[in-house]
Design a protein around this motif. Structure first.
Motif, PDB file in Angstrom:
ATOM      1  N   ILE A  56       0.798  -1.320   0.227  1.00  0.00           N
ATOM      2  CA  ILE A  56      -0.084   0.119   0.251  1.00  0.00           C
ATOM      3  C   ILE A  56       0.597   1.403  -0.100  1.00  0.00           C
ATOM      4  O   ILE A  56       0.693   2.161  -0.894  1.00  0.00           O
ATOM      5  CB  ILE A  56      -0.759  -0.122   1.489  1.00  0.00           C
ATOM      6  CG1 ILE A  56      -1.907  -1.571   1.545  1.00  0.00           C
ATOM      7  CG2 ILE A  56      -1.763   0.998   1.227  1.00  0.00           C
ATOM      8  CD1 ILE A  56      -3.009  -1.738   2.249  1.00  0.00           C
ATOM      9  N   ALA A  92       2.790  -7.103  -2.900  1.00  0.00           N
ATOM     10  CA  ALA A  92       1.100  -7.460  -2.721  1.00  0.00           C
ATOM     11  C   ALA A  92       1.226  -9.483  -3.340  1.00  0.00           C
ATOM     12  O   ALA A  92       0.306 -10.092  -2.180  1.00  0.00           O
ATOM     13  CB  ALA A  92       0.240  -6.704  -4.205  1.00  0.00           C
ATOM     14  N   GLY A 123      -8.784  -7.359  -1.024  1.00  0.00           N
ATOM     15  CA  GLY A 123      -7.766  -7.635  -1.196  1.00  0.00           C
ATOM     16  C   GLY A 123      -7.705  -8.207  -2.754  1.00  0.00           C
ATOM     17  O   GLY A 123      -6.295  -7.836  -2.363  1.00  0.00           O
ATOM     18  N   ALA A 126      -7.337  -6.502  -5.497  1.00  0.00           N
ATOM     19  CA  ALA A 126      -6.859  -5.249  -5.778  1.00  0.00           C
ATOM     20  C   ALA A 126      -5.807  -5.866  -6.654  1.00  0.00           C
ATOM     21  O   ALA A 126      -5.004  -4.935  -7.119  1.00  0.00           O
ATOM     22  CB  ALA A 126      -6.057  -4.143  -4.473  1.00  0.00           C
ATOM     23  N   ALA A 163      -7.548  -1.016  -1.914  1.00  0.00           N
ATOM     24  CA  ALA A 163      -6.533  -0.875  -0.795  1.00  0.00           C
ATOM     25  C   ALA A 163      -6.915  -0.311   0.641  1.00  0.00           C
ATOM     26  O   ALA A 163      -5.917  -1.363   1.693  1.00  0.00           O
ATOM     27  CB  ALA A 163      -5.670  -1.173  -1.604  1.00  0.00           C
ATOM     28  N   HIS A 166      -9.506  -2.420   2.205  1.00  0.00           N
ATOM     29  CA  HIS A 166      -8.597  -3.922   3.135  1.00  0.00           C
ATOM     30  C   HIS A 166      -7.924  -3.441   3.837  1.00  0.00           C
ATOM     31  O   HIS A 166      -7.910  -4.396   4.820  1.00  0.00           O
ATOM     32  CB  HIS A 166      -8.606  -3.818   1.788  1.00  0.00           C
ATOM     33  CG  HIS A 166      -7.377  -5.270   2.044  1.00  0.00           C
ATOM     34  ND1 HIS A 166      -7.649  -6.669   2.468  1.00  0.00           N
ATOM     35  CD2 HIS A 166      -5.819  -5.463   2.313  1.00  0.00           C
ATOM     36  CE1 HIS A 166      -7.206  -7.945   2.779  1.00  0.00           C
ATOM     37  NE2 HIS A 166      -6.013  -7.028   2.947  1.00  0.00           N
ATOM     38  N   TYR A 167      -7.203  -2.295   4.189  1.00  0.00           N
ATOM     39  CA  TYR A 167      -5.802  -1.882   5.064  1.00  0.00           C
ATOM     40  C   TYR A 167      -7.154  -1.975   6.644  1.00  0.00           C
ATOM     41  O   TYR A 167      -6.791  -2.253   7.629  1.00  0.00           O
ATOM     42  CB  TYR A 167      -5.339  -1.047   4.642  1.00  0.00           C
ATOM     43  CG  TYR A 167      -4.069  -0.882   5.903  1.00  0.00           C
ATOM     44  CD1 TYR A 167      -3.775  -1.524   6.842  1.00  0.00           C
ATOM     45  CD2 TYR A 167      -3.115   0.253   5.155  1.00  0.00           C
ATOM     46  CE1 TYR A 167      -2.578  -0.761   7.410  1.00  0.00           C
ATOM     47  CE2 TYR A 167      -2.347   1.555   6.508  1.00  0.00           C
ATOM     48  CZ  TYR A 167      -1.733   0.115   6.997  1.00  0.00           C
ATOM     49  OH  TYR A 167      -1.077   0.754   7.555  1.00  0.00           O
TER      50      TYR A 167
END
Length: 296
Positions: A56, A92, A123, A126, A163, A166-167
């Protein structure tokens, strides 16, 4: 095949070599920490989180290259955007690969978890898009895809938002760093929403006002994101969080750091405009290249 630390003519570029080595450092460190049992009781899980975090960070950094190149009047920065974007995709992939390791290589479990857990699903989406961007990060793809190449690489922006979501979900209650990264992402999106003519203006008063406004807006937006997250997704009182953002008595909050970084960008931009034109770094035209992951 052109090596990443060389230009189109094959000339060695120290700046690109230093950036490449820097991109390898987090991976090497995590490999060393895994090898030496320095990651605590759940070392693989810590490595999973670390790889995802760097994916990220590098994705956001790749999106920031154009604004920084413009702010610093340093087009040479564009030479490393491709490299940084591809590195984000590599981290990733490492993030997913380590998750497979953590699941004891039981692929059915991995697939079912990705299908059933929303934050894993987004995720994975992404990751797929990042891989598509990385595999088309070459001159041959630019020629082959034509106008569609730019359309494809503009997906880096929505994928950046995905992303970040997701984080946030993975971080649960402690979202200080996701809020900080989200604030910087908002700064980037605000910068890109203004007309191109505004971004090219050189007057000191305008530059200071423009970048100062971005600092204020991105800081406020980061505080708003933090308030909304705690209010919608946790049992923590969001008003207490907002109250903490209104003071620095207890230290700087993520929204404050977003503002500080944005003000630093403003200051550097103003100083750069004060320098004589001849001191600015403009690479030869033959060194410039199509740069994917996020075009200028």
């Amino acid at each position: 095949m052109k090596l990443p630390w060389r230009d189109r003519r094959g000339k060695f570029l120290p700046f690109k070599a230093v950036v490449l080595l820097s991109l390898l450092v987090p991976g090497v460190l995590y490999a060393f920490w895994l090898r030496t049992d320095a990651l605590g009781g759940r070392p693989v899980m810590e490595a999973i989180h670390g790889a995802g975090l760097w994916a990220i960070r590098l994705l956001i950094l790749s999106l920031a290259i154009s604004p920084f190149a413009r702010a610093l009047d340093w087009p040479g920065l564009l030479l490393v955007r491709r490299m940084i974007g591809v590195a984000a995709a590599c981290y990733a992939v490492a993030h997913l690969s380590l998750y497979v390791v953590d699941q004891k290589f039981v692929l059915w479990t991995v697939v079912s978890e990705i299908a059933l857990r929303f934050y894993l699903t987004i995720g994975f989406v992404a990751l797929l898009v990042l891989l598509a961007l990385a595999f088309t990060s070459n001159d041959a793809s630019v020629k082959r895809l034509g106008p569609n190449w730019k359309r494809l690489h503009r997906l880096a922006y929505p994928i950046g938002a995905v992303a970040l979501l997701h984080y946030f979900i993975q971080s649960k209650a402690n979202v200080s760093e996701p809020v900080f990264v989200a604030g910087l992402f908002i700064w980037l999106m605000l910068w890109r929403t203004v007309p191109e003519a505004w971004r090219r203006r050189q007057g000191l008063a305008f530059v200071a006002g423009f970048y100062g406004s971005l600092a204020v807006l991105s800081g406020l937006a980061a505080a708003g994101v933090e308030f909304a997250w705690y209010g919608l997704e946790t049992r923590i009182n969001p008003w207490r969080v907002l109250a903490a953002d209104e003071t620095i008595a207890y230290g700087l909050r993520p929204a404050h750091w977003v503002f500080v970084v944005a003000v630093a960008i403003m200051a550097v931009t103003v100083v750069r405009r004060l320098l004589p034109r001849g001191t600015r770094r403009v690479p030869p035209a033959r060194q410039r290249q199509q740069v994917p992951i996020a075009e200028a």
